[in-house]
Motif scaffolding. Structure first.
Motif, mmCIF file in Angstrom:
data_model
loop_
_atom_site.group_PDB
_atom_site.id
_atom_site.type_symbol
_atom_site.label_atom_id
_atom_site.label_comp_id
_atom_site.label_asym_id
_atom_site.label_seq_id
_atom_site.Cartn_x
_atom_site.Cartn_y
_atom_site.Cartn_z
ATOM 1 N N ASN A 1 -12.277 -4.774 -11.846
ATOM 2 C CA ASN A 1 -12.497 -3.770 -10.821
ATOM 3 C C ASN A 1 -12.174 -4.401 -9.403
ATOM 4 O O ASN A 1 -12.433 -3.641 -8.523
ATOM 5 C CB ASN A 1 -14.050 -3.651 -10.694
ATOM 6 N N LYS A 2 -11.006 -5.025 -9.506
ATOM 7 C CA LYS A 2 -10.343 -5.633 -8.344
ATOM 8 C C LYS A 2 -9.423 -4.386 -7.746
ATOM 9 O O LYS A 2 -8.846 -3.895 -8.410
ATOM 10 C CB LYS A 2 -9.533 -6.890 -8.640
ATOM 11 N N LEU A 3 -9.568 -4.451 -6.503
ATOM 12 C CA LEU A 3 -8.895 -3.359 -5.805
ATOM 13 C C LEU A 3 -7.795 -4.330 -4.749
ATOM 14 O O LEU A 3 -8.270 -5.124 -4.089
ATOM 15 C CB LEU A 3 -9.986 -2.559 -4.635
ATOM 16 N N THR A 4 -6.644 -3.624 -4.674
ATOM 17 C CA THR A 4 -5.730 -4.252 -3.888
ATOM 18 C C THR A 4 -5.388 -2.980 -2.826
ATOM 19 O O THR A 4 -5.015 -1.863 -3.406
ATOM 20 C CB THR A 4 -4.393 -4.613 -4.728
ATOM 21 N N PHE A 5 -5.365 -3.347 -1.511
ATOM 22 C CA PHE A 5 -5.256 -2.515 -0.702
ATOM 23 C C PHE A 5 -3.942 -2.537 -0.033
ATOM 24 O O PHE A 5 -3.123 -3.591 -0.241
ATOM 25 C CB PHE A 5 -6.265 -2.618 0.467
#
Lengths: 114, 115
Positions: A100-104
């Motif tokens: 569930n890691k988000l990279t912005f």
């Protein structure tokens, strides 16, 4: 590793004009894609998301985004901008099995001229 | 009824001090996150906890220590604060999905200024 590019740091549009904010991602497979909006001094609010299926996604506040695999893009659009849309917009990518890691992306600041 | 709340909203402190930021969510989610947003608005994940277990730990100095007493709370303790720690810290929560599709809901942020 995945990455997200938002080429436009600032965009200014007139109220009532159409809007397109660009987002390009880098990932070997189909990622999960998100657009968030951050009003001044506020947290991030989810506008829309794409996981699979129809590549044209409808979100809140009249926004939509289209996933184009061939261009690795997920551009955000709105047909008629309102002054209250002035904010910072972030595109983000999540990956299957990525915890569930988000990279912005670095964000696009939208200014609306009255 | 705030979904994800953080306290304090603003934090001004001196270099070398130790401070904590608290986060609580009432969404029933099992995963919580801390993000750091720098002065250029760049947002980067720091930590993630799933059911009180650390699952994401990005390259963050040891001075930062998250603590999750239960799945509704994730606190961030920072030792020996430095000027470069000045930023906005966001807490978020989601329902964990092994496929990476859990939508994350963000708190309002804590604006930390180190003098």
């Amino acid at each position: 590793a995945q990455s997200v590019t938002q080429p436009d740091i600032h965009i200014t549009v007139s109220e009532g004009a159409s809007l397109e904010l660009r987002c390009n991602y880098s990932y070997g497979a189909t990622p999960y894609l998100f657009w968030y909006v951050q009003s001044p001094g506020q947290g991030l609010q989810l506008l829309l998301k794409y996981f699979s299926g129809d590549t044209l996604v409808q979100g809140i506040k009249g926004f939509e985004a289209e996933f184009k695999r061939s261009q690795s893009s997920f551009n955000l659009r709105k047909p008629s901008v309102h002054w209250s849309d002035a904010a910072e917009y972030f595109c983000a990518v999540g990956t299957p099995g990525g915890g569930n890691k988000l990279t912005f992306g670095t964000g696009t600041q939208l200014k609306v001229e009255l | 009824d705030t979904a994800v709340s953080q306290t304090p909203k603003y934090l001004v402190t001196q270099m070398g001090n130790d401070k904590s930021i608290k986060c609580e969510q009432n969404l029933g989610h099992d995963t919580m996150y801390w993000y750091k947003q720098d002065s250029k608005k760049f947002l980067k994940i720091m930590f993630s906890y799933n059911n009180k277990e650390l699952i994401i730990n990005e390259t963050v100095p040891n001075r930062f220590s998250p603590k999750s007493p239960d799945k509704a709370h994730l606190n961030l303790h920072i030792n020996s604060l430095e000027l470069g720690d000045s930023a906005v810290y966001f807490c978020a929560s989601s329902q964990f999905s092994g496929t990476g599709t859990g939508t994350q809901y963000f708190g309002p942020g804590t604006r930390l200024l180190v003098l």
